[in-house]
Design an enzyme around this catalytic site. Structure first.
Site, short mmCIF file in Angstrom:
data_model
loop_
_atom_site.label_atom_id
_atom_site.label_comp_id
_atom_site.label_asym_id
_atom_site.label_seq_id
_atom_site.Cartn_x
_atom_site.Cartn_y
_atom_site.Cartn_z
N ASP A 192 5.45 4.94 2.28
CA ASP A 192 5.79 6.06 3.17
C ASP A 192 6.65 5.56 4.33
OD1 ASP A 192 4.19 7.55 1.56
OD2 ASP A 192 2.46 7.60 2.92
N SER B 218 0.85 -1.20 0.00
CA SER B 218 0.00 0.00 0.00
C SER B 218 0.88 1.24 0.00
CB SER B 218 -0.88 0.00 1.25
OG SER B 218 -0.06 0.27 2.38
N LYS B 219 0.23 2.38 -0.23
CA LYS B 219 0.95 3.64 -0.22
C LYS B 219 1.61 3.85 1.15
CE LYS B 219 -0.55 7.97 0.18
NZ LYS B 219 0.60 8.54 0.88
N ARG B 220 0.92 3.42 2.18
CA ARG B 220 1.46 3.58 3.53
C ARG B 220 2.78 2.82 3.72
NH1 ARG B 220 -2.47 1.42 6.71
NH2 ARG B 220 -3.95 1.80 5.03
#
Ligand code: GLU
Length: 509
Positions: free
Chosen positions: A270, A265-267
């Site tokens: 990050d 996921s994008k998380r």
């Protein structure tokens, strides 16, 4: 005669384009191009609540950067326009109504509160499923339970309603997936999905099937997350158009977190410090910017190559593939069933390989922008390309050209004299003073002759060249890095070379 291959990428414009999305595009594109078919991009924007301004234009920018040009789309146009589902709104209702006529769908007038109440009741009863399905539908406010006159009255009174598919209990829906083989779904676990919403918009389920039919799609390749929706789509195909028109399905494996624990996921990006979007995405509401592969300094060739490797290989040891080779060698049957772990180090390796493989001409314009954004104006493109040739072996991401090559354009901001000082002595100082004199008079300013004169002078002074090369490098570059030191001197020229030696000598006094 077999039908012309037509594939589609059908994104919902809801935000940044995840690398899994681009890989879906890529596999569709490769298949279409290999088969001499068409690649269509259809914007699935029927869910107004999830609509994000700018996301559609962003998707097309990403595709352009990747070199995955659609044959038909909102941008290119085409014989099946419009390619944006919100502009096709009026078209879907007739199919939903046809399904009602044929007994495969029904009007449902339940309010959100009534649906919530149904779920509460199911919970109290300890039911394992809280779905609107065959088990509960005859207790609800819909045209299956109401009398025809009652339904008519509600419709005439303008009562809000949705249209739901009627999924029969105790059946099996079977289909063959090009990657996963034979798949079977028990209809008892499939709910009566909404097909047409109260606002008159179709849901994704109805729109995707109707449009795949109208746009003559022959193969539907999409992410594994859509597999649970497949039974509804297959039933809709069966009820509306007949299964012999249905595209062949392939559900692509998920791209997993680096440790293999769930979908990337994008998380995760990050958290672990890498991008998951193709290009920078700026959220129009929060203005939060998510980094993209492009802006981080990836080449599109490398990005395509690393995506192809996420879940596919041709069965050989080959890892580097150009788009042409991929078009030639790709086969959907060789796509793996299991998820593909994302490895950012490997992603960077692909970029490094492509930086070395491509002619610098092909990406010099991007490197020029990086230099200029760091305050270095490039007035001679050929000089930039020469520098790029010299340092490309040392670059993994495009901004590395700046860190590895800025000293070709300006004197180093700081010189690591501490690395020279411990072994520095008067003899070496004398050597460099003589070197300055010799090089000042030199008429042959090229790497070979510079090396020759350097070595001759060292020998004459009974010094080992090995002990002099590092100081010279640090004088010219500022630190212990960079390509061949005489190549550097050759490139920066006589004046800059001598100035930098003189400057360091003064610092060492
Ligand atoms: N609109 C769906 C999405 O956002 C497309 C799924 C499909 O290809 O059927 O990914």
């Amino acid at each position: 005669m077999s039908k012309k291959v037509r594939v589609r990428f059908a994104p919902s414009p809801t935000g940044g384009l995840h690398l899994g999305g681009v890989r879906t595009v890529l596999f569709n594109y490769l298949f279409a191009k290999q088969q001499g078919g068409d690649f269509i991009v259809r914007i699935e924007d029927t869910d107004q609540k999830r609509f994000v301004a700018g996301a559609e234009a962003y998707i097309f920018n990403c595709l352009q950067w990747c070199g995955l040009t659609p044959d038909e789309s909102v941008v290119q146009g085409g014989p099946y326009a419009p390619y944006r589902q919100s502009e096709r709104k009026e078209l879907y209702r007739q199919y939903a109504e046809q399904l009602i006529k044929d007994g495969h769908a029904y009007y449902a007038f339940d309010t959100p509160a009534e649906i919530e109440q149904m779920r509460e009741l199911l919970k109290i009863k300890g039911s394992s499923s809280l779905q609107y399905d065959h088990a509960v539908r005859m207790n609800m406010n819909n045209s299956l339970r109401l009398l025809p006159e009652e339904t008519q009255q509600l419709l005439q009174a303008g009562t809000p309603y949705v249209i739901r598919i009627k999924i029969k209990a105790d059946e099996f829906i079977n289909f063959t997936d090009l990657i996963r083989g034979d798949i079977s779904f028990d209809t008892n676990v499939v709910d009566d999905k909404v097909l047409l919403k109260a606002d008159g918009m179709p849901t994704y389920h109805l729109a995707v099937v109707v449009d795949d039919f109208l746009m003559k799609i022959t193969h539907a390749f999409r992410g594994e997350e859509w597999l649970p929706s497949a039974p509804v789509h297959i039933l809709l195909w069966q009820y509306l158009f007949g299964l012999n028109h249905m595209p062949q399905w392939a559900h692509l494996p998920l791209i997993l977190k680096p440790d293999g624990n769930g979908k990337l996921s994008k998380r995760d990006g990050d958290r672990l410090g890498f991008p998951v979007y193709a290009m920078d995405w700026s959220d129009p509401v929060t203005h939060e910017v998510s980094k993209g592969f492009k802006e981080l300094g990836f080449l599109p060739e490398a990005f395509i190559n690393l995506l192809a490797a996420l879940g596919w290989n041709d069965g050989t040891e080959q890892e580097i593939f150009s788009m042409e080779e991929l078009i030639d060698k790709f086969s959907i049957e060789k796509v793996h069933k299991g998820g593909a772990k994302f490895d950012f180090e490997k992603a960077k390796w692909f970029n490094h390989e492509w930086i070395k493989k491509l002619e610098v001409d092909q990406y010099a314009a991007r490197v020029k922008i990086i230099f200029e954004s760091n305050g270095i104006t490039i007035s001679d493109d050929n000089y930039l390309k020469r520098v790029m040739e010299l340092v490309k072996e040392r670059c993994t991401l495009l901004p590395d050209f700046f860190t590895q090559g800025s000293f070709f354009f300006m004197a180093p901001v700081s010189v690591d004299t501490a690395a020279i000082a411990p072994k520095w002595d008067e003899k070496k100082n004398m050597f460099f003073m003589e070197l300055i004199k010799a090089w000042q008079l030199s008429t042959l300013w090229n790497a070979t002759d510079l090396e020759l004169s350097f070595k001759e002078l060292a020998a004459a002074n009974q010094l080992k060249t090995g002990e002099l090369m590092l100081p010279l490098r640090i004088m010219l570059v500022g630190g212990k890095f960079g390509p061949g030191v005489f190549e550097i001197a050759d490139a920066i020229g006589k004046e800059a070379t001598i100035k930098r030696i003189e400057h360091t000598l003064s610092l060492l006094q």
